[in-house]
Design a protein around this motif. Sequence first.
Motif, PDB file in Angstrom:
ATOM      1  N   UNK A 172       0.821  -1.212   0.000  1.00  0.00           N
ATOM      2  CA  UNK A 172       0.000   0.000   0.000  1.00  0.00           C
ATOM      3  C   UNK A 172       0.857   1.266   0.000  1.00  0.00           C
ATOM      4  N   UNK A 173       2.093   1.164   0.462  1.00  0.00           N
ATOM      5  CA  UNK A 173       2.946   2.348   0.568  1.00  0.00           C
ATOM      6  C   UNK A 173       4.139   2.299  -0.377  1.00  0.00           C
ATOM      7  N   UNK A 181       4.720  10.878   3.726  1.00  0.00           N
ATOM      8  CA  UNK A 181       4.135  11.776   4.728  1.00  0.00           C
ATOM      9  C   UNK A 181       4.901  11.644   6.039  1.00  0.00           C
ATOM     10  N   UNK A 182       4.841  12.677   6.865  1.00  0.00           N
ATOM     11  CA  UNK A 182       5.501  12.564   8.168  1.00  0.00           C
ATOM     12  C   UNK A 182       4.803  11.497   9.006  1.00  0.00           C
ATOM     13  N   UNK A 183       5.526  10.846   9.917  1.00  0.00           N
ATOM     14  CA  UNK A 183       4.914   9.796  10.737  1.00  0.00           C
ATOM     15  C   UNK A 183       3.667  10.268  11.493  1.00  0.00           C
ATOM     16  N   UNK A 184       3.645  11.540  11.891  1.00  0.00           N
ATOM     17  CA  UNK A 184       2.504  12.057  12.639  1.00  0.00           C
ATOM     18  C   UNK A 184       1.227  12.079  11.786  1.00  0.00           C
ATOM     19  N   UNK A 185       1.367  12.136  10.471  1.00  0.00           N
ATOM     20  CA  UNK A 185       0.211  12.180   9.590  1.00  0.00           C
ATOM     21  C   UNK A 185      -0.271  10.776   9.216  1.00  0.00           C
ATOM     22  N   UNK A 186       0.491   9.771   9.569  1.00  0.00           N
ATOM     23  CA  UNK A 186       0.160   8.419   9.132  1.00  0.00           C
ATOM     24  C   UNK A 186      -0.819   7.704  10.054  1.00  0.00           C
ATOM     25  N   UNK A 187      -0.866   8.040  11.300  1.00  0.00           N
ATOM     26  CA  UNK A 187      -1.761   7.370  12.220  1.00  0.00           C
ATOM     27  C   UNK A 187      -1.211   6.002  12.624  1.00  0.00           C
ATOM     28  N   UNK A 188      -1.928   5.326  13.501  1.00  0.00           N
ATOM     29  CA  UNK A 188      -1.427   4.036  13.979  1.00  0.00           C
ATOM     30  C   UNK A 188      -1.556   2.960  12.905  1.00  0.00           C
ATOM     31  N   UNK A 189      -0.635   2.040  12.907  1.00  0.00           N
ATOM     32  CA  UNK A 189      -0.686   0.906  11.995  1.00  0.00           C
ATOM     33  C   UNK A 189      -1.380  -0.241  12.726  1.00  0.00           C
ATOM     34  N   UNK A 190      -2.437  -0.785  12.141  1.00  0.00           N
ATOM     35  CA  UNK A 190      -3.130  -1.881  12.816  1.00  0.00           C
ATOM     36  C   UNK A 190      -2.242  -3.114  12.901  1.00  0.00           C
TER      37      UNK A 190
END
Length: 193
Positions: A172-173, A181-190
Amino acid sequence: MPRKTDSSHEPIPLTRRGMLQGSSLLIGVLSAGSALAPFVPSRTWALELSALDDRQARIVMAFIKHLYPHPSLDDAVYALVVKAVDQKAAADKATRLIVLAGIDHLNAIGHGDWLGRDVALQEIDVRALEGTPFFSYLRVTSVNTLYNNPLAFKHFGYGGEAGDTGYLYTGFNDLKWLPDPPPSASGPIPKDD
């Protein structure tokens, strides 16, 4: 007495030239470093046209490239949009009139040769037509055709439908054409539990 023959019933020899009379072709070549080259049988492509001639098709293609500019995207992908425009124009008189009126307007702006106009002036011309039926029709057709075909998928790195497995662990990435994107914009990884 010899029988008189009707010349209209004599067989006409079928030649390539005769077959192509009355139809137009839009022809192009994939660029040398095209990412699409491994996925197509030939670097040369041709598109048979029904409603538009070659010049009109090239104007439509140039207009579409101004609407959705992707400098590294081959003309073969944009030609799929031209094909959709041509087919609709051949099947629907109202669409044909909209497309031909738009092309005539562009040529009038360009004193008979809109394609010969400077690219910066073409860009201004395209923006000036925003809101017209011609602009709207090409915009909608482009979105629906340009980004929804396997050649565009290959160019942009879209792998197609993932099915029930999803994309999280299947690339997906892996898009290279978007910035990370910065890590803060990515959200948690399930996580699988």
